[in-house]
Design an enzyme around this catalytic site. Structure first.
Site, PDB file in Angstrom:
ATOM      1  N   GLU A 112      66.460 -89.566-112.307  1.00 16.81           N
ATOM      2  CA  GLU A 112      66.152 -90.964-112.611  1.00 16.81           C
ATOM      3  C   GLU A 112      66.528 -91.726-111.343  1.00 16.81           C
ATOM      4  O   GLU A 112      67.672 -91.656-110.895  1.00 16.81           O
ATOM      5  CB  GLU A 112      66.987 -91.412-113.813  1.00 16.81           C
ATOM      6  CG  GLU A 112      66.566 -92.700-114.444  1.00 16.81           C
ATOM      7  CD  GLU A 112      65.181 -92.654-115.102  1.00 16.81           C
ATOM      8  OE1 GLU A 112      64.663 -93.743-115.342  1.00 16.81           O
ATOM      9  OE2 GLU A 112      64.626 -91.569-115.353  1.00 16.81           O
TER      10      GLU A 112
ATOM     11  N   ASP B  46      72.283-104.078-114.352  1.00 23.50           N
ATOM     12  CA  ASP B  46      73.189-103.230-113.585  1.00 23.50           C
ATOM     13  C   ASP B  46      74.587-103.816-113.517  1.00 23.50           C
ATOM     14  O   ASP B  46      74.765-105.004-113.269  1.00 23.50           O
ATOM     15  CB  ASP B  46      72.660-103.030-112.159  1.00 23.50           C
ATOM     16  CG  ASP B  46      71.342-102.279-112.143  1.00 23.50           C
ATOM     17  OD1 ASP B  46      71.109-101.523-113.105  1.00 23.50           O
ATOM     18  OD2 ASP B  46      70.563-102.444-111.197  1.00 23.50           O
TER      19      ASP B  46
END
Length: 269
Positions: free
Chosen positions: A49, A60
């Site tokens: 990924e 994030d």
């Protein structure tokens, strides 16, 4: 996107789960990024990924934001990311490669053009982190036109309607969130999500991989025991990069060891 199906079939035959590491392309530099990917594969990664650095990453946590900043500091551009992806695909013809990114990067060249480019370099799937299922039509339609799997996030509080949509629209795998919030190994994964996994299976969704906060072998084992097809680990891996920026050999060795340990937890007892 057939590579995911082949992988899951292969693993199921061996009663194994998948272990999938995440890294940001270009962190800490494009050249080192390719060495890091080699180390992950040598450690036993079943798929990759990969993130394309973006200036405003909403989902994030601080660890992956730092990775993005390092990638920018080394001059990494989306064009370079696609060159890296082509190189990784050439080296690993059977390995499923997924992108995790944000809508602005998809829009910047036009949605269809973006997915065409993904297909051209051999990307198997794209997860657009800031596009909810109900707004996903242009993305998933372009993805399917180019035989790229559209990946959807299944949050821990998903209701029945959302589970049905994810099952209907998603291909490749389903990204099962361990918990709400931003990514980070310091926020440990919550208890296994048996109910969601059972529902996704009932609705014939793509196999669920559990992500967010996966940083130790016991969590991989728990995810698989709950019925997930495997686990994704990002922040814990990026942390190893961050902690070894001044010692490339130690970084690559530590990454290999970490992946080996988490992959071992996906094997039948």
């Amino acid at each position: 996107m057939e590579r995911y199906q082949q992988l899951f079939d292969r693993l199921a035959a061996r009663k194994e789960g998948a272990f999938v590491p995440f890294v940001t392309l270009g962190d800490p530099s494009p050249e080192q990024s390719l060495q890091i990917i080699d180390a992950l594969v040598e450690g036993g990664a079943d798929a990759l990924e990969l993130g394309i650095p973006f200036s405003d990453p909403l989902a994030d946590g601080p660890t992956i934001q730092s990775a993005t900043l390092r990638a920018f500091a080394s001059g990494t551009t989306p064009d370079q990311c696609f060159e890296m992806l082509a190189a990784v695909r050439q080296k690993y013809p059977d390995l499923p490669i997924g992108l995790l990114m944000y809508a602005n990067l998809v829009f910047s060249r036009g949605v269809d053009e973006f997915y065409a480019r993904c297909a051209a370099v051999g990307v198997d799937s794209v997860l657009v982190a800031d596009v909810p299922v109900e707004e996903s039509a242009p993305f998933r339609q372009a993805a399917m036109r180019h035989n790229v799997a559209p990946i959807f996030i299944c949050p821990p509080n998903a209701d029945d309607d959302l589970l049905r949509q994810i099952a209907s629209y998603g291909r490749g795998y389903t990204y099962l969130l361990s918990r709400a919030g931003v990514t980070g190994a310091e926020n440990r994964a919550a208890l296994p999500l048996n109910h969601l996994i059972n529902k996704l299976t009932e609705y014939h969704a793509a196999p669920p991989l559990q992500g967010f906060g996966i940083s130790e072998p016991a969590q991989v084992k728990a995810a698989i025991e709950a019925g997930a097809a495997g686990a994704i680990s990002g922040s814990a891996i990026v942390k190893i990069i961050e902690n070894n920026l001044n010692d490339r050999a130690a970084m690559l060795e530590s990454l290999k060891t970490f992946v080996r340990q988490l992959k071992a937890a996906s094997l039948p007892a």
